[in-house]
Design an enzyme around this catalytic site. Structure first.
Site, mmCIF file in Angstrom:
data_model
loop_
_atom_site.group_PDB
_atom_site.id
_atom_site.type_symbol
_atom_site.label_atom_id
_atom_site.label_comp_id
_atom_site.label_asym_id
_atom_site.label_seq_id
_atom_site.Cartn_x
_atom_site.Cartn_y
_atom_site.Cartn_z
ATOM 1 N N GLY A 80 0.660 -1.192 -0.023
ATOM 2 C CA GLY A 80 -0.015 0.008 -0.036
ATOM 3 C C GLY A 80 0.936 1.408 -0.141
ATOM 4 O O GLY A 80 0.400 2.261 0.110
ATOM 5 N N GLU B 74 8.256 5.012 7.843
ATOM 6 C CA GLU B 74 8.133 5.239 9.286
ATOM 7 C C GLU B 74 8.720 6.628 9.809
ATOM 8 O O GLU B 74 8.607 6.509 11.044
ATOM 9 C CB GLU B 74 9.127 3.950 9.675
ATOM 10 C CG GLU B 74 8.391 2.578 9.365
ATOM 11 C CD GLU B 74 9.365 1.458 9.573
ATOM 12 O OE1 GLU B 74 8.958 0.502 10.171
ATOM 13 O OE2 GLU B 74 10.388 1.373 9.044
#
Length: 739
Positions: free
Chosen positions: A477, A699
């Site tokens: 994704g 992240e």
């Protein structure tokens, strides 16, 4: 043709800076988007396999002990049931960790946590399998177990070193704390969390006529996952193929194989038919991985002018007995601020709870809460603006290793974020009111280490001028399909619409997959190297030097001569690129940096917290696609909101039962919880990271985000909560008088 590069030296000259196709950096829509929204993208449980049988997993209902028996005969004759399959030796007890090549712990006679998968019921339909699974008698015997973190914290011990040392020290923190003008000594705690990806873990196992296994799975790292699965089943490495074309979110929970993969494979072998096994949502929570809870003692020592003299972050985490992985809480603390005296430790409490593993930004996502909230507390004691305090302690060299950062734009992110957010309008704690609401602003720094992992990709140019990219790299994704196509498009001058991809298949060149924010840099560099070779071959075919060749819109142009690229390649042309980490990882410290700013409202009567606005400013090398990069940061910031306000796995301390094991009770942020978020990227290139000069971004967006929200809550109402999530019950008793 294979072009292999080990990053032993800087790579200053990138073809992405000289290409003229205009494919890099632009906010292209995801090329896989239409297939996803129309239902044409095939996820793990959706493959149309002939003669498919349906498997439903059966879980243990004790927290610790042993499996006595599974009474398969009691349900074998139920309508539609084909078989009840058990393999007490080979079924995996826990999920695999990311990047491991050996099987996770096997043998389910020993039960180490509630929800351990002990059997699979196979039937002609899912409904029949589920009905039989609910009726299957499973006999177990409980034998002790440790379920309460507080009760067993004294049993904590140092685990083996992981991605960061379990224990690291420099100088003398104790002495520095005694001698410092100002000190902070506080403890922050965070609960266990679940990745809560939309797609549950699923596998379809198909045994081929040659004795090999094809597994259609929802896995982020097929190359290493295939090795885990082969080891679990005692198969040769080349006898296992994993196909993972599309993944409905992973966030680390799908880095290693999960119990459904082995169970489906063993069941398919036993009944002689393909078997599909999809975990129920409750089983995803109970039998995959959680982010460990943490207890972080934060100590900071500083001079009166704000210079840090000591940083201490001593963390307690938890995992199952005998499992080595630990949440690397202090991984960002090692590198973000200078301080001569440093102590960063991790001790692990053995508990019979769900396996602890990597969840988005393992370490930084929770470790930056303790550090950045403590920095906020220090700034208040010193009377120094929180942004200024962080700038005072910025550094150009790694404070522990002494080597320079490959690129570092922390101060720039802090300054740009403060300017864009209107930080100068921030008021002292508990002074700004709008009706019933206390309004506050908070901020935090962001850091995420950058990693390059060995990866390969093949690029082929076809006679019609189109191109194909193939690699075992995955797209969870994050936009891998689009980004890899953009790199090839820019270097080869082939329009994006004429590039197709085959990803997530271990029959294609091996790759590290999606994890650790290394996907784009690693797989993207492999594509770069393959295209570099193809470009050289095209130049040779045109009879010119590579530097004089222009590739654009499907044409190879040299001087005043232009030919379609398809004509130049003739019957077709292919090359493989392979990137490997090298000396640059030792000679520099590589990380992405940023800054979060948040404004919240705290209801003076109810204690309800609403995030009103949020800004993230990030520097992560070259931004390959402005839209997908922004989307990744938006997702990370949303994670931060959930971490601060809602997300918490609740275990029953008596038996380890996971109380809130579905998306109705485990509260992820919903649309009403998330305001319009603003993301801004700083211009940066990192020539030490890889040939495409990009660093990990997926992240970075979560690192520090929760701390910014928490600091805003304190600034708004003057109440400092150190136990996350910050729910209204923790605020209510300490709120200022609502009048």
């Amino acid at each position: 043709m294979n072009n292999s590069l080990t990053m032993d030296k800087p790579f200053p000259d990138s073809l992405l800076d000289t290409g003229v196709q205009g494919s890099i950096g632009r906010p292209f829509d995801r090329i896989d988007g239409p297939n996803k929204v129309s239902g044409a993208a095939t996820y793990a449980a959706e493959y149309a396999i002939t003669n498919l049988a349906h498997g439903v997993l059966v879980s243990s209902q004790i927290g610790a002990g042993r499996l006595v028996s599974v009474d398969a005969d009691a349900v074998r004759n139920l309508p539609g049931v084909i078989d009840v399959v058990t393999d007490f030796d080979r079924f995996i007890r826990v999920a695999g960790q990311g990047g491991e090549t050996e099987a996770p712990t096997q043998g389910v006679k020993t039960i180490t946590s509630r929800g351990e998968i002990v059997a699979i019921v196979v039937a002609e339909s899912y409904e029949a399998a589920r009905d039989a699974a609910l009726q299957l008698p499973v006999t177990t015997e409980g034998e002790g177990g440790a379920f309460d973190f507080a009760a067993h914290r004294a049993e904590a011990a140092s685990p083996p070193d992981g991605v960061t040392p379990a224990h690291a020290s420099q100088g003398d923190v104790e002495k520095a704390m005694v001698e410092a003008a100002v000190t902070i000594d506080v403890t922050y705690t965070t609960p266990s969390q679940n990745s809560a990806a939309m797609e549950p873990h699923a596998s379809i196992a198909v045994w081929e006529t040659d004795g090999s296994l094809t597994l259609y799975g929802a896995y982020q790292m097929p190359t290493s996952d295939a090795l885990q699965l082969a080891d679990a089943l005692d198969l040769a490495e080349d006898k296992v193929r994993i196909i993972s074309r599309f993944i409905g979110g992973g966030f680390g929970s799908k880095l290693g194989i999960a119990p459904e993969s082995v169970a489906a494979a063993i069941a398919a072998k036993q009944i002689g038919r393909p078997v599909k096994a999809v975990m129920a949502r409750q089983q995803v929570f109970e039998a995959t991985v959680r982010r460990s809870n943490t207890e972080q003692r934060m100590r900071l020592a500083a001079t009166q002018d704000g210079k840090l003299t000591a940083i201490g972050q001593e963390s307690l985490v938890s995992n199952q007995p005998g499992e080595d992985f630990f949440e690397p809480v202090g991984i960002g603390t090692h590198m973000i601020y200078a301080a001569e005296n440093r102590l960063i430790t991790h001790d692990q409490v053995p508990l019979n709870l769900v396996l602890s593993g990597s969840m988005r930004a393992p370490g930084e996502a929770v470790g930056m809460i303790g550090l950045e909230c403590a920095m906020d507390e220090l700034a208040e004691q010193l009377g120094i603006d929180p942004v200024e305090l962080r700038k005072i302690n910025d550094t150009s060299n790694d404070p522990e290793k002494g080597v320079p950062f490959s690129s570092r734009s922390l101060s720039e992110a802090l300054e740009e974020g403060a300017r864009r957010f209107g930080w100068d309008k921030r008021q002292p704690p508990a002074t700004r009111r709008e009706g019933e609401w206390w309004i506050g602003m908070g901020m935090a720094s962001a850091v995420r280490g950058n990693m390059l992992m060995e990866s390969s990709a093949k690029v082929e140019i076809h006679p019609d001028g189109s191109a194909t990219i193939s690699s075992a790299m995955t797209d969870i994704g994050t936009g891998s399909y689009t980004i890899l196509a953009q790199i090839a498009s820019e270097i080869l001058g082939i329009p994006l619409t004429r590039i197709s991809l085959s990803l997530g298949d271990t029959n294609d060149p091996p790759a590290a997959g999606s994890g650790g924010s290394w996907g784009a840099g690693s797989a993207g560099s492999a594509v770069y190297l393959a295209c570099e070779t193809l470009r050289e071959t095209l130049a040779e075919a045109m009879g010119v030097e590579t530097s004089t060749l222009t590739l654009k819109d499907g044409q190879a142009i040299a001087g005043n001569h232009s030919r379609p690229i398809g004509d130049v390649v003739g019957k077709g042309l292919g090359a493989t690129g392979t990137i490997k980490p090298g000396q640059q990882e030792e000679e520099t410290t590589q990380a992405s940096f940023g800054a979060h700013f948040a404004e919240v409202a705290v209801n003076a009567v109810t204690g309800e917290v609403r995030v009103r606005r949020m800004l993230g400013v990030f520097a992560a090398g070259r931004v390959l696609n402005a839209k997908t990069a922004r989307s990744q940061c938006l997702g990370g910031m949303t994670f931060g909101i959930g971490t601060t306000l809602t997300e918490e796995i609740v275990h029953d301390p008596r038996d380890g039962k996971l109380v809130n094991r579905d998306l109705a009770e485990y509260h992820v942020p919903v649309n009403a919880d998330v305001p319009q978020l603003d993301v801004h990227f700083l211009h940066e290139r990192d020539i030490h990271a890889n040939p495409i000069h990009a660093k990990g971004i997926g992240e970075l967006g979560i690192s520090g985000a929760a701390a910014a929200v928490a600091n805003a809550i304190y600034n708004g109402c003057g109440v400092r909560i150190r136990e996350f999530p910050i729910t209204l019950d923790k605020l209510l008793s300490s709120l200022p008088d609502p009048d």
